[in-house]
Design an enzyme around this catalytic site. Structure first.
Site, mmCIF file in Angstrom:
data_model
loop_
_atom_site.group_PDB
_atom_site.id
_atom_site.type_symbol
_atom_site.label_atom_id
_atom_site.label_comp_id
_atom_site.label_asym_id
_atom_site.label_seq_id
_atom_site.Cartn_x
_atom_site.Cartn_y
_atom_site.Cartn_z
ATOM 1 C CE LYS A 24 30.014 7.970 2.577
ATOM 2 N NZ LYS A 24 30.022 6.897 3.299
ATOM 3 N N GLY A 56 34.910 -9.758 3.688
ATOM 4 C CA GLY A 56 36.127 -8.375 3.740
ATOM 5 C C GLY A 56 35.842 -8.157 5.555
ATOM 6 C CB VAL A 111 31.546 -6.027 7.754
ATOM 7 C CG1 VAL A 111 30.413 -6.500 8.706
ATOM 8 C CG2 VAL A 111 31.808 -4.581 7.945
#
Ligand code: NAD
Length: 349
Positions: free
Chosen positions: A79, A181, A183
């Site tokens: 990440k 949002g 999803v």
């Protein structure tokens, strides 16, 4: 541009990236490359300190190892975070400098979009590195992962519903969706098409109004969603919304949603289990998005077929987790972690 290694126990690498010309301050964490190159998105946030950014990137990169392994992908976990306000501090120069840093890691880390980033930003980063996915255009571009994430959550919901509610048919079932949002909205559409009744909330009023108009959803306030008289709760907003106080209020029998790190603490997995609420662990339920991105990283030619196969395999993994959790009478969250540990140790052997 300067890259400095920082000691990070339990991680293969943590790199601090600094570029005075563009003002870039970033951290790239590689948790594990045991299953393949570390892959995970780039997040930009105005972290209050470097320590806060480091804690976030380490936690998120470990989470990516688990998510990628659970999805059966040949990818490890990584990440990246940039410290700054995406609305005020993002510039092409800053993204180009970040791209150089990714390239300097020689393919051990692949980046993609996460909070504060867009496909357009990925296009800029791609001018400096080949190790970027989530592009909007190009022969292998995978675009917005949200519809695939929503499909994976919907599949997980049906599996959990069959086990706890007696049928995977969601027609007539009430589903409480927290967060409308990218999803959440796709998920509402799938649920509406399946005949489910929707109870929805969001802190953004227009998103709520859209769900009411399009899907006949019943709107409640962000706090009331925990008390909703529903069969299923779908956390699709932020992390840690399942804690001691909210779990005590839930009326549902199943929790399945897209948000990362839904449990505030590991004890909350046990709390759900003790209340008879079946949890589809988040990093399994929401693996559809990274599957979509993985098709781009792997330059998969028949991407739709490949993504469908991987989604089906993810369903099998969830079945395995829920069966074992039932047999051991424990939280599926604990079992999911141990199943991934097994996958990783098999690879290490
Ligand atoms: P998004 O930012 O598009 O949507 C989140 C929505 O939640 C927004 O509409 C926001 O207003 C709302 N929200 C924020 N705080 C809230 C609160 N307290 N109560 C109610 N609503 C609130 O994000 P997204 O892409 O839809 O992702 C949703 C979650 O799923 C995130 O946690 C994300 O990390 C996770 N996730 C997303 C994907 C993906 O493919 N997009 C993949 C895996 C995991």
């Amino acid at each position: 541009m300067r890259m400095t290694d920082i000691e990070a126990p339990g991680h293969e690498r943590l790199v601090r990236v600094e570029d005075d010309a563009s003002g870039l301050r970033a951290f790239i964490a590689i948790h594990s490359t045991r299953l393949g190159p570390a892959a995970g998105g780039l997040r930009m946030r105005p972290y209050e300190s470097e320590q806060a950014a480091i804690e976030d990137v380490l936690r998120l990169s470990r989470g990516m190892t688990f998510k990628n392994a659970a999805a059966g992908l040949p990818l490890g976990g990584g990440k990246a975070v940039i410290i700054g306000d995406p609305a005020a501090d993002k510039s092409p120069e800053l993204l180009l400098a970040f791209g150089e840093a990714v390239e300097a890691l020689g393919g051990r880390y692949w980046t993609a979009e996460d909070m504060g980033m867009s496909p357009r930003d990925m296009e800029i980063i791609a001018r400096r590195t080949a190790h970027v996915a989530g592009l909007a255009e190009g022969p292998h571009a995978s675009g917005d992962p949200s519809p695939v994430t929503a499909q994976g959550v919907f599949n997980a919901m049906r599996i959990a519903a069959r086990r706890r509610l007696g049928s995977e048919n969601l027609s007539g079932r009430a589903v409480a969706v927290q967060g409308l949002g990218h999803v959440g909205e796709h998920l509402c559409r799938l649920l509406h098409e399946a005949g489910a009744r929707l109870i929805v909330t969001d802190v953004a009023r227009p998103a709520v109004e859209r769900a009411v108009a399009r899907f006949g959803a019943l709107a409640v306030s962000p706090d009331e969603i925990y008390d909703a008289p529903a069969d299923i709760f779908a956390p699709c907003a932020i992390g840690a919304t399942l804690n001691e106080a909210t779990i005590a209020r839930l009326k549902v029998k199943v929790v399945a949603g897209a948000a990362n790190n839904q449990l505030a603490t590991p004890e909350d997995g046990r709390r759900l289990h003790e209340r008879g609420i079946l949890l589809a662990p988040d990093f399994v339920a929401n693996g559809g998005g990274i599957i979509n991105v993985a098709a781009e990283i792997g330059r998969i030619p028949d991407r739709e077929e490949w993504v469908a196969e991987k989604l089906a395999a993810l369903e099998d993994t969830l079945e395995r987790i829920l069966s074992r959790a039932e047999a051991l009478s424990c939280s599926p969250a604990e079992v999911a972690e141990s199943i991934v540990e097994e996958i990783l140790s098999r690879r290490a052997a």
